[in-house]
Design a protein around this motif. Structure first.
Motif: not given
Length: 478
Positions: A12-19, A21-22, A26-31, A93-100
């Motif tokens: 089934q095709g889905v619309l993933l969040p655009e960012y 960051d979504d 906000e409470e994730n320890p990775v932040r 990890m992708m969020w933390l490293t900006d996908r590096l």
């Protein structure tokens, strides 16, 4: 599949969040990790590569690689290869490293080449905790624990162990020689094949014996008469169970009694704790930023010179004295049964006689006063006191410091229980994170770096649990 929670159709095709960051709440320890590293002055801490080269291929910023390691150690991922995979599949990890996605060699080299800076980062987090007033309760507990190194016991040699192994090889050679004699008296293809196999084993054992003889010379020439082949800095260390010694390192920690944060740590390859009390107490006091500090430690830290050295540091130690009296073990009176009377500089024995000071001597660099009385020969309790002509009691010139510490312990009967509940839990937690193989790196310098990453991860998780992610991030940005 009725009456169960059903998943969606994979086609089934889905619309993933655009960012991206979504995906991270906000409470994730990775932040918290992201804010902590971003607020560090990596150049002042000593990280290499903060200023990029003018020519050549661009490198990764040390901040990105530090984020990878802090995240990895918080989530019990210490392997550089596993960290490489996480950057490719882990959304946090992708969020933390900006996908590096740096390769494992780049990740491993960062930890190897930035040891002092990583250890300074661990101290920087303790400084943050001090600014947050987390160390208002000026009590710390000190303890040491043995951690396994990347070196098996078979690759560690002491004078006793190499002698034992040479004897085992000699016994094996004699056993195979006897078996060879038996095989030579027999006929047939099977006997000849067995004879050839036994000769090969004997030749291999003789080669092993020559290698042991060469190692024996090297062991005798080593400063501590011990050699480890895989990790040259690792040392054989005794543990509580009989025959359960390990080859590894002795990790020292000082833990504050209020929030159970590791305020100071150090890795040594000395198997005992006797010389570590003043060193660790001084580090803990400086890290906590207090004017005076009460320090709790077990009997393994008791040493008169170390207790005395704590006084000028502004540290008040609580260390029980080991019960090592040979007389007490044999059923006679121990030194603790003799009462010292300071105003008269005499001891009162169990028979109520006074032992006066007779002479002063120096033993192992310590000035000792010796006391005895001439009335031991007629004493009814002599058999319970001494097997010699007189019972002599020795007193260190600074024994008053030990007496004062014993009085403090008598007034604080729960001190050792507090020590156990404070300092032993962090060791258990970190060892559980490490798994069966504790350290992955070799040599004392690199092992210290690895331990600092574990301590940083432990402290970060503790403070997140104490304050919460949002207040901690706010404090980091202040």
């Amino acid at each position: 599949m009725k009456r169960f929670v059903e998943g969606g159709d994979r086609r089934q095709g889905v619309l993933l969040p655009e960012y991206l960051d979504d995906y991270v709440t906000e409470e994730n320890p990775v932040r918290v990790i992201d804010v902590f590293v971003e607020e560090l002055d990596l150049g002042v801490l000593g990280f290499a590569g903060v200023v990029p080269e003018a020519t050549g291929r661009p490198g990764y910023h040390p901040g990105a690689l530090l984020k990878i390691y802090v995240y990895g150690y918080i989530n019990q991922i210490a392997s550089s290869r596993r960290l490489e995979r996480e950057t490719q599949r882990n959304v946090e990890m992708m969020w933390l490293t900006d996908r590096l996605t740096p390769d494992f060699k780049t990740i491993a080299d960062f930890r190897k080449d930035n040891g002092p800076a990583i250890r300074a980062t661990c101290r920087q987090f303790i400084a943050l905790c001090r600014r947050l007033d987390l160390f208002v309760h000026a009590v710390a507990a000190i303890d040491g624990s043995r951690f396994k190194a990347v070196n098996t016991r078979d690759k560690n040699f002491t004078r006793a162990s190499i002698q034992r192994r040479m004897e085992q090889v000699e016994a094996s050679i004699e056993r195979y020689m006897a078996a060879l004699d038996t095989a030579d008296r027999q006929e047939g293809e099977t006997a000849r094949t067995r004879s050839v196999r036994l000769k090969d084993k004997i030749a291999s054992l003789r080669e092993q014996m020559q290698a042991f003889k060469a190692l024996e010379v090297a062991v005798h020439a080593a400063p501590d008469q011990q050699i480890s082949l895989t990790d040259p800095d690792a040392r054989a260390m005794a543990t509580n169970g009989k025959g359960t010694g390990m080859v590894g390192y002795n990790v020292q920690t000082a833990v504050d009694a209020q929030h159970h944060l590791i305020v100071a740590h150090e890795v040594t390859n000395v198997g005992n704790d006797r010389d570590q009390l003043s060193n660790m107490a001084g580090q803990a006091k400086a890290a906590m930023g207090v004017e005076a500090l009460d320090v709790l430690a077990d009997r393994g830290y008791f040493k008169g010179e170390e207790v005395l050295a704590c006084e000028p540091l502004g540290v008040t130690p609580y260390v029980p004295k080991p019960l090592t009296s040979g007389a007490k073990a044999e059923g006679r009176f121990g030194k603790q049964d003799f009462v010292y009377i300071a105003e008269d500089d005499v001891y009162r024995c169990p028979a109520n006689q006074r032992l006066t000071r007779r002479f002063t001597s120096v033993e192992d660099g310590m000035t000792l006063h010796t006391y005895w009385t001439t009335k031991c020969g007629d004493c009814a309790l002599k058999a319970q006191c001494t097997t010699g002509k007189q019972r002599r009691v020795k007193r260190w010139e600074h024994e008053a410091v030990i007496d004062a510490m014993q009085q403090r312990l008598d007034r604080a009967p729960k001190a050792m229980r507090i020590r156990r509940a404070t300092v032993e839990h962090p060791f258990g937690t970190i060892k559980a994170w490490m798994g069966a193989t504790h350290f992955r790196m070799k040599t004392l310098e690199k092992v210290r770096t690895e331990m600092s990453l574990h301590v940083l991860a432990y402290n970060l998780k503790r403070v997140i649990a104490i304050l919460g992610p949002a207040p901690l991030m706010q404090a980091m940005r202040a």
